[in-house]
Scaffold this active site. Structure first.
Site, PDB file in Angstrom:
ATOM      1  N   GLU A  36       0.694  -1.172  -0.031  1.00  0.00           N
ATOM      2  CA  GLU A  36       0.039   0.187   0.000  1.00  0.00           C
ATOM      3  C   GLU A  36       1.026   1.162  -0.006  1.00  0.00           C
ATOM      4  O   GLU A  36       1.542   1.562   1.071  1.00  0.00           O
ATOM      5  CB  GLU A  36      -0.983   0.058   1.179  1.00  0.00           C
ATOM      6  CG  GLU A  36      -1.661   1.204   1.600  1.00  0.00           C
ATOM      7  CD  GLU A  36      -2.062   1.350   2.976  1.00  0.00           C
ATOM      8  OE1 GLU A  36      -2.192   2.536   3.490  1.00  0.00           O
ATOM      9  OE2 GLU A  36      -2.241   0.170   3.281  1.00  0.00           O
ATOM     10  N   ARG A  40       0.858  10.302   1.240  1.00  0.00           N
ATOM     11  CA  ARG A  40       1.395  11.167   2.190  1.00  0.00           C
ATOM     12  C   ARG A  40       2.631  11.900   1.985  1.00  0.00           C
ATOM     13  O   ARG A  40       2.994  12.908   2.317  1.00  0.00           O
ATOM     14  CB  ARG A  40       1.926  10.273   3.688  1.00  0.00           C
ATOM     15  CG  ARG A  40       0.672   9.488   4.299  1.00  0.00           C
ATOM     16  CD  ARG A  40       1.075   8.609   5.344  1.00  0.00           C
ATOM     17  NE  ARG A  40       0.349   7.726   5.696  1.00  0.00           N
ATOM     18  CZ  ARG A  40       0.529   6.850   6.644  1.00  0.00           C
ATOM     19  NH1 ARG A  40       1.728   6.789   7.513  1.00  0.00           N
ATOM     20  NH2 ARG A  40      -0.406   5.899   7.154  1.00  0.00           N
ATOM     21  N   LYS A 123     -10.454  -2.969   7.045  1.00  0.00           N
ATOM     22  CA  LYS A 123      -9.234  -2.591   7.782  1.00  0.00           C
ATOM     23  C   LYS A 123      -9.567  -2.083   9.225  1.00  0.00           C
ATOM     24  O   LYS A 123     -10.439  -1.095   9.506  1.00  0.00           O
ATOM     25  CB  LYS A 123      -8.420  -1.238   7.235  1.00  0.00           C
ATOM     26  CG  LYS A 123      -7.166  -0.639   7.730  1.00  0.00           C
ATOM     27  CD  LYS A 123      -6.812   0.530   7.077  1.00  0.00           C
ATOM     28  CE  LYS A 123      -5.911   1.577   7.914  1.00  0.00           C
ATOM     29  NZ  LYS A 123      -5.168   2.486   7.200  1.00  0.00           N
TER      30      LYS A 123
END
Length: 203
Positions: A36, A40, A123
């Protein structure tokens, strides 16, 4: 399911997209076939594109917060989408584009909302502060058929305990490919740490 056979989902924070392909190759050599790559940093999108070109490697996008983010990461080559929370517009856009979406949930209420949106795998975030394996077990009571991806506070020391739970399909963390290791180009260490991850899987 796109994650069939994958028990580890590295969370990647990358500052130079040129590191993405060798990173993916190092993870593959270590036995981890997906990652993943988060949004950011400014390099996130280009890194997704670069890693998606590596054969047999499954690239997803993390920190996906808006439908526009979904559009951008799918165009860049992401095959799955991960978000820290449960945003219906992100889920709906991902489904419309045909990519698997795994939103973050922290409560039973959010699990119920996710199930009503047609999702199956979720998640659990932030897993550590929420209570770790204890909260997985607690949620498995009312939701025995929901497989979780614990993320946040998952480490080499506790990953095996999570993976031993029938309610966990994979774990998510960054210890096998830290931002510093990637920036240093220490792909041998990433490969070694990835092999150590695979060794944590219950027999």
């Amino acid at each position: 399911m796109i994650f069939t056979g994958q028990r580890f989902v590295p969370v990647i924070v990358i500052d130079d997209a040129r590191q993405a392909a060798p990173l993916a190759e190092a993870l593959l050599r270590g036995g981890i076939g997906c990652a993943e790559i988060t949004l950011r940093t400014d390099a996130g999108l280009a890194a997704i594109t670069a890693a998606s070109a590596v054969p047999d490697f499954i690239v997803g996008a993390g920190t996906v917060l808006t439908p526009d983010d979904v559009d951008r990461v799918v165009e860049a080559g992401a095959r799955f989408v991960v978000s820290p929370g449960l945003a219906e517009d992100v889920v709906e856009r991902s489904i419309a584009l045909g990519v698997e979406v795994i939103p973050g949930v922290a409560t039973a209420t959010e699990v119920q909302r996710a199930l009503r949106l047609g999702l199956s795998r979720l998640k659990l975030f932030p897993a550590g502060p929420l209570g770790g394996i204890a909260v997985v077990r607690a949620l498995a009571g009312p939701f025995p058929d929901v497989p979780f991806l614990p993320s946040g506070g998952v480490t080499a020391e506790n990953a095996g305990e999570y993976l031993a739970s029938p309610s966990v399909f994979a774990v998510s963390g960054s210890w096998m490919a830290t931002r510093d290791l990637i920036a240093a180009g220490d792909f041998e260490a990433i490969e070694r740490l990835s092999r150590a991850c695979v060794a944590l899987e219950p027999a």
